[in-house]
Design a protein around this motif. Sequence first.
Motif, mmCIF file in Angstrom:
data_model
loop_
_atom_site.group_PDB
_atom_site.id
_atom_site.type_symbol
_atom_site.label_atom_id
_atom_site.label_comp_id
_atom_site.label_asym_id
_atom_site.label_seq_id
_atom_site.Cartn_x
_atom_site.Cartn_y
_atom_site.Cartn_z
ATOM 1 N N MET A 1 0.804 -1.168 0.000
ATOM 2 C CA MET A 1 0.000 0.000 0.000
ATOM 3 C C MET A 1 0.868 1.262 0.000
ATOM 4 O O MET A 1 0.440 2.270 -0.575
ATOM 5 C CB MET A 1 -0.835 -0.112 1.261
ATOM 6 C CG MET A 1 -1.732 0.963 1.441
ATOM 7 S SD MET A 1 -3.266 0.410 0.834
ATOM 8 C CE MET A 1 -4.323 1.396 1.253
ATOM 9 N N PHE A 2 1.959 1.085 0.695
ATOM 10 C CA PHE A 2 2.902 2.193 0.732
ATOM 11 C C PHE A 2 3.391 2.538 -0.667
ATOM 12 O O PHE A 2 3.494 3.716 -1.024
ATOM 13 C CB PHE A 2 4.072 1.821 1.655
ATOM 14 C CG PHE A 2 5.130 2.886 1.698
ATOM 15 C CD1 PHE A 2 4.882 4.111 2.302
ATOM 16 C CD2 PHE A 2 6.370 2.681 1.112
ATOM 17 C CE1 PHE A 2 5.856 5.068 2.326
ATOM 18 C CE2 PHE A 2 7.332 3.653 1.149
ATOM 19 C CZ PHE A 2 7.091 4.844 1.759
ATOM 20 N N SER A 3 3.666 1.549 -1.478
ATOM 21 C CA SER A 3 4.136 1.778 -2.830
ATOM 22 C C SER A 3 3.043 2.383 -3.701
ATOM 23 O O SER A 3 3.308 3.186 -4.601
ATOM 24 C CB SER A 3 4.670 0.491 -3.455
ATOM 25 O OG SER A 3 3.652 -0.429 -3.565
ATOM 26 N N PHE A 9 1.637 9.674 -5.253
ATOM 27 C CA PHE A 9 2.311 10.910 -4.897
ATOM 28 C C PHE A 9 3.256 11.367 -6.006
ATOM 29 O O PHE A 9 3.239 12.532 -6.406
ATOM 30 C CB PHE A 9 3.077 10.718 -3.572
ATOM 31 C CG PHE A 9 3.906 11.911 -3.215
ATOM 32 C CD1 PHE A 9 3.303 13.085 -2.764
ATOM 33 C CD2 PHE A 9 5.294 11.881 -3.349
ATOM 34 C CE1 PHE A 9 4.076 14.173 -2.445
ATOM 35 C CE2 PHE A 9 6.060 12.979 -3.036
ATOM 36 C CZ PHE A 9 5.464 14.135 -2.578
ATOM 37 N N PHE A 10 4.084 10.455 -6.496
ATOM 38 C CA PHE A 10 5.017 10.808 -7.576
ATOM 39 C C PHE A 10 4.282 11.156 -8.871
ATOM 40 O O PHE A 10 4.687 12.049 -9.608
ATOM 41 C CB PHE A 10 6.038 9.686 -7.816
ATOM 42 C CG PHE A 10 7.141 9.682 -6.797
ATOM 43 C CD1 PHE A 10 7.992 10.763 -6.663
ATOM 44 C CD2 PHE A 10 7.318 8.595 -5.945
ATOM 45 C CE1 PHE A 10 9.001 10.757 -5.718
ATOM 46 C CE2 PHE A 10 8.323 8.590 -5.003
ATOM 47 C CZ PHE A 10 9.162 9.678 -4.877
ATOM 48 N N THR A 11 3.185 10.473 -9.140
ATOM 49 C CA THR A 11 2.394 10.786 -10.335
ATOM 50 C C THR A 11 1.818 12.187 -10.215
ATOM 51 O O THR A 11 1.846 12.979 -11.176
ATOM 52 C CB THR A 11 1.266 9.758 -10.511
ATOM 53 O OG1 THR A 11 1.830 8.456 -10.576
ATOM 54 C CG2 THR A 11 0.465 10.030 -11.766
ATOM 55 N N LEU A 12 1.274 12.485 -9.047
ATOM 56 C CA LEU A 12 0.747 13.831 -8.825
ATOM 57 C C LEU A 12 1.862 14.875 -8.899
ATOM 58 O O LEU A 12 1.665 15.972 -9.447
ATOM 59 C CB LEU A 12 0.016 13.915 -7.484
ATOM 60 C CG LEU A 12 -1.306 13.166 -7.405
ATOM 61 C CD1 LEU A 12 -1.860 13.230 -5.982
ATOM 62 C CD2 LEU A 12 -2.310 13.761 -8.378
ATOM 63 N N ALA A 13 2.989 14.559 -8.343
ATOM 64 C CA ALA A 13 4.131 15.478 -8.386
ATOM 65 C C ALA A 13 4.584 15.682 -9.824
ATOM 66 O O ALA A 13 4.876 16.820 -10.255
ATOM 67 C CB ALA A 13 5.276 14.954 -7.532
#
Length: 142
Positions: A1-3, A9-13
């Motif tokens: 789930m962490f991944s 998060f990285f996609t949004l970033a």
Amino acid sequence: MFSFWMIVFFTLAEMALLGAVLFFFVRLKRSENLLTELQANQEKLLLRLHQNAELEQELVATFAQRQVELRTLDQRLEDRAETLRRLLEQAEGIVRSPQFLRELILNGRKKGLNAQKIALSAGLSVDEVELILAQEQHRERS
């Protein structure tokens, strides 16, 4: 789930970075268009300045030419004024000559003017006019 959250998060970033890049790209395009417009306006301004400089040169040249013409005309006017002064002096000399005054008085008498009117027009005294008329009558009798 962490991944999963990390991927989100990285996609949004990455999407935020992509949005920021697009935003800066649009701003860069606007700036580029504005710069192009400013350069075109600067070229127009330089062209106008060049045309104004040419017009100024033409004005200065024609002004210098007019100055030369005015100096020439002034010299001609001075020459004519001097000629007229000399002619006036000659005319005054002739007008004040005894022969001219005598003719003037005799012509006035022929026109039927009296001694007072002749004296007034000739700028002489009545006695001088009468004296000249008497001399002429004496000559005619002799």
